[in-house]
Design a protein around this motif. Structure first.
Motif, PDB file in Angstrom:
ATOM      1  N   VAL A 171      64.399  13.644  63.895  1.00  0.00           N
ATOM      2  CA  VAL A 171      63.351  14.321  63.131  1.00  0.00           C
ATOM      3  C   VAL A 171      64.054  15.566  62.562  1.00  0.00           C
ATOM      4  N   PRO A 172      63.906  15.875  61.244  1.00  0.00           N
ATOM      5  CA  PRO A 172      64.794  16.867  60.623  1.00  0.00           C
ATOM      6  C   PRO A 172      64.762  18.249  61.268  1.00  0.00           C
ATOM      7  N   PHE A 173      63.618  18.638  61.794  1.00  0.00           N
ATOM      8  CA  PHE A 173      63.508  19.982  62.389  1.00  0.00           C
ATOM      9  C   PHE A 173      64.422  20.130  63.615  1.00  0.00           C
ATOM     10  N   ILE A 232      65.976  14.924  55.607  1.00  0.00           N
ATOM     11  CA  ILE A 232      66.453  13.566  55.803  1.00  0.00           C
ATOM     12  C   ILE A 232      65.873  12.704  54.684  1.00  0.00           C
ATOM     13  N   PRO A 233      66.590  11.622  54.302  1.00  0.00           N
ATOM     14  CA  PRO A 233      67.803  11.063  54.884  1.00  0.00           C
ATOM     15  C   PRO A 233      69.084  11.716  54.363  1.00  0.00           C
ATOM     16  N   VAL A 234      70.162  11.519  55.176  1.00  0.00           N
ATOM     17  CA  VAL A 234      71.527  11.762  54.730  1.00  0.00           C
ATOM     18  C   VAL A 234      72.277  10.441  54.916  1.00  0.00           C
ATOM     19  N   ARG A 292      62.214  25.772  61.940  1.00  0.00           N
ATOM     20  CA  ARG A 292      61.351  25.603  60.770  1.00  0.00           C
ATOM     21  C   ARG A 292      62.166  25.123  59.579  1.00  0.00           C
ATOM     22  N   GLY A 293      61.507  24.368  58.685  1.00  0.00           N
ATOM     23  CA  GLY A 293      62.193  23.860  57.501  1.00  0.00           C
ATOM     24  C   GLY A 293      62.524  24.973  56.510  1.00  0.00           C
ATOM     25  N   ILE A 294      63.297  24.623  55.488  1.00  0.00           N
ATOM     26  CA  ILE A 294      63.731  25.614  54.498  1.00  0.00           C
ATOM     27  C   ILE A 294      62.835  25.564  53.260  1.00  0.00           C
ATOM     28  N   LEU A 295      62.673  24.337  52.713  1.00  0.00           N
ATOM     29  CA  LEU A 295      61.841  24.202  51.509  1.00  0.00           C
ATOM     30  C   LEU A 295      60.371  24.163  51.903  1.00  0.00           C
ATOM     31  N   LYS A 296      59.511  24.636  51.006  1.00  0.00           N
ATOM     32  CA  LYS A 296      58.076  24.599  51.314  1.00  0.00           C
ATOM     33  C   LYS A 296      57.476  23.257  50.925  1.00  0.00           C
TER      34      LYS A 296
HETATM   35  N1  LIG Z   1      63.948  14.675  47.937  1.00  0.00           N
HETATM   36  C1  LIG Z   1      64.243  14.307  49.307  1.00  0.00           C
HETATM   37  C2  LIG Z   1      63.029  14.603  50.183  1.00  0.00           C
HETATM   38  C3  LIG Z   1      63.279  14.272  51.637  1.00  0.00           C
HETATM   39  C4  LIG Z   1      62.236  14.880  52.574  1.00  0.00           C
HETATM   40  O1  LIG Z   1      61.366  15.658  52.180  1.00  0.00           O
HETATM   41  N2  LIG Z   1      62.349  14.489  53.864  1.00  0.00           N
HETATM   42  C5  LIG Z   1      61.465  15.056  54.866  1.00  0.00           C
HETATM   43  C6  LIG Z   1      61.189  14.036  55.965  1.00  0.00           C
HETATM   44  S1  LIG Z   1      59.959  12.887  55.534  1.00  0.00           S
HETATM   45  C7  LIG Z   1      62.169  16.205  55.558  1.00  0.00           C
HETATM   46  O2  LIG Z   1      63.336  16.103  55.827  1.00  0.00           O
HETATM   47  N3  LIG Z   1      61.428  17.276  55.836  1.00  0.00           N
HETATM   48  C8  LIG Z   1      61.927  18.424  56.543  1.00  0.00           C
HETATM   49  C9  LIG Z   1      61.691  19.703  55.802  1.00  0.00           C
HETATM   50  O3  LIG Z   1      61.215  19.668  54.662  1.00  0.00           O
HETATM   51  O4  LIG Z   1      61.993  20.765  56.366  1.00  0.00           O
HETATM   52  C10 LIG Z   1      64.634  12.847  49.372  1.00  0.00           C
HETATM   53  O5  LIG Z   1      64.165  12.063  48.521  1.00  0.00           O
HETATM   54  O6  LIG Z   1      65.428  12.468  50.229  1.00  0.00           O
END
Ligand SMILES: N[C@@H](CCC(=O)N[C@@H](CS)C(=O)NCC(=O)O)C(=O)O
Length: 248
Positions: A35-37, A52-54, A243-247
């Motif tokens: 889970v990215p967090f 994610i994904p990478v 916490r995530g970086i982007l809103k």
């Molecule tokens: N533009 C990205 C968006 C990926 C995305 O938003 N992934 C979510 C998981 S569903 C994430 O990692 N969220 C964590 C966060 O925003 O901090 C893509 O298409 O890969």
């Protein structure tokens, strides 16, 4: 030997998009199902916005599902996941973009994040006002649009491909949040999503998703390994979330 590694949870719609493409193309892969967090410093290094994904393989490291799918198409052209012809390819990319941006905003940040992630990761309650707006305005609005786009039978273009995959993938997360499309109001969209999620590429992943849906992030990796999922031996996961970086 191909060593394609995907960093990211089976429960993410963006990860699912990539895994379905790998399945369709028959490319072997391993998953680090974080889970990215819960990513560590190495995760921050390879995914600077901690999303994610990478994808990591013998040639490149990429941190965006659309870029990854385009790369897979170029590196493994057959079977193609994009339609033929400039106009159809552009329309497929638009529908993928609509799914990733607006459907992500509504079905992931508005719905799934509120109903599942906030409680499971942060121990917070859902925002009831936001959820009301999501159910009453945002989801109907995007379903009105999709009802005009999807076909009565088959797929958006000749073959099952990126636009079908992207749209269906987000509704899988809506299912996790116990949302079902009203088939009387949006019959074409409801049937299309059911049809796409029944495709063998989605069905194979569904078994793993079902197993971990109610398992806390820390225990998901073991459950998946025990079930025979292609889990890679090393992980970028840690115990404490950030916490995530982007809103959005
Ligand atoms: N533009 C990205 C968006 C990926 C995305 O938003 N992934 C979510 C998981 S569903 C994430 O990692 N969220 C964590 C966060 O925003 O901090 C893509 O298409 O890969």
């Amino acid at each position: 030997m191909n060593s394609t590694r995907i960093i990211g949870s089976y429960l993410s719609p963006y990860v699912r998009k990539v895994l379905v493409c790998l399945e369709l193309k028959g490319v072997p892969y391993q998953v680090d199902p974080i889970v990215p967090f819960f990513g560590n410093d190495e995760f921050s290094r390879i995914s600077p916005v901690r999303r994610i994904p990478v994808l990591i393989d013998d040639h490149v490291t990429l941190a965006d599902s659309t870029v990854i799918c385009e790369y897979l198409e170029e590196r493994y052209p057959s079977p193609s996941i994009y339609p033929q012809g400039a106009a159809n390819r552009a329309r497929a990319r638009w529908l993928e973009e609509f799914a990733d941006s607006r459907m992500g905003e509504v079905l992931i940040w508005g719905l799934y994040n509120q109903v599942a992630i906030r409680r499971a990761v942060w121990g917070e309650a859902a925002d009831a006002d936001l959820l009301k707006k999501v159910y009453e305005q945002d989801i109907p609005h995007l379903l009105d649009y999709l009802e005009q786009q999807v076909p009565a039978q088959g797929w958006l273009f000749d073959e099952f491909g990126i636009a079908d995959i992207a749209i269906a993938s987000f509704f899988r997360n809506a299912q996790f949040a116990r949302f079902a499309i009203d088939a009387e109001r949006w019959p074409l969209a409801a049937a299309f999503v059911t049809r796409a999620l029944a495709h063998c590429s989605f069905a194979k992943l569904k078994a793993f998703e079902d197993l971990i849906q109610r398992v806390p992030p820390a225990g998901q990796r073991e459950v998946l390994m025990a079930a025979g999922a292609p889990i890679c031996p090393q992980t970028l996961g840690v115990a404490a979330p950030r916490r995530g970086i982007l809103k959005i």
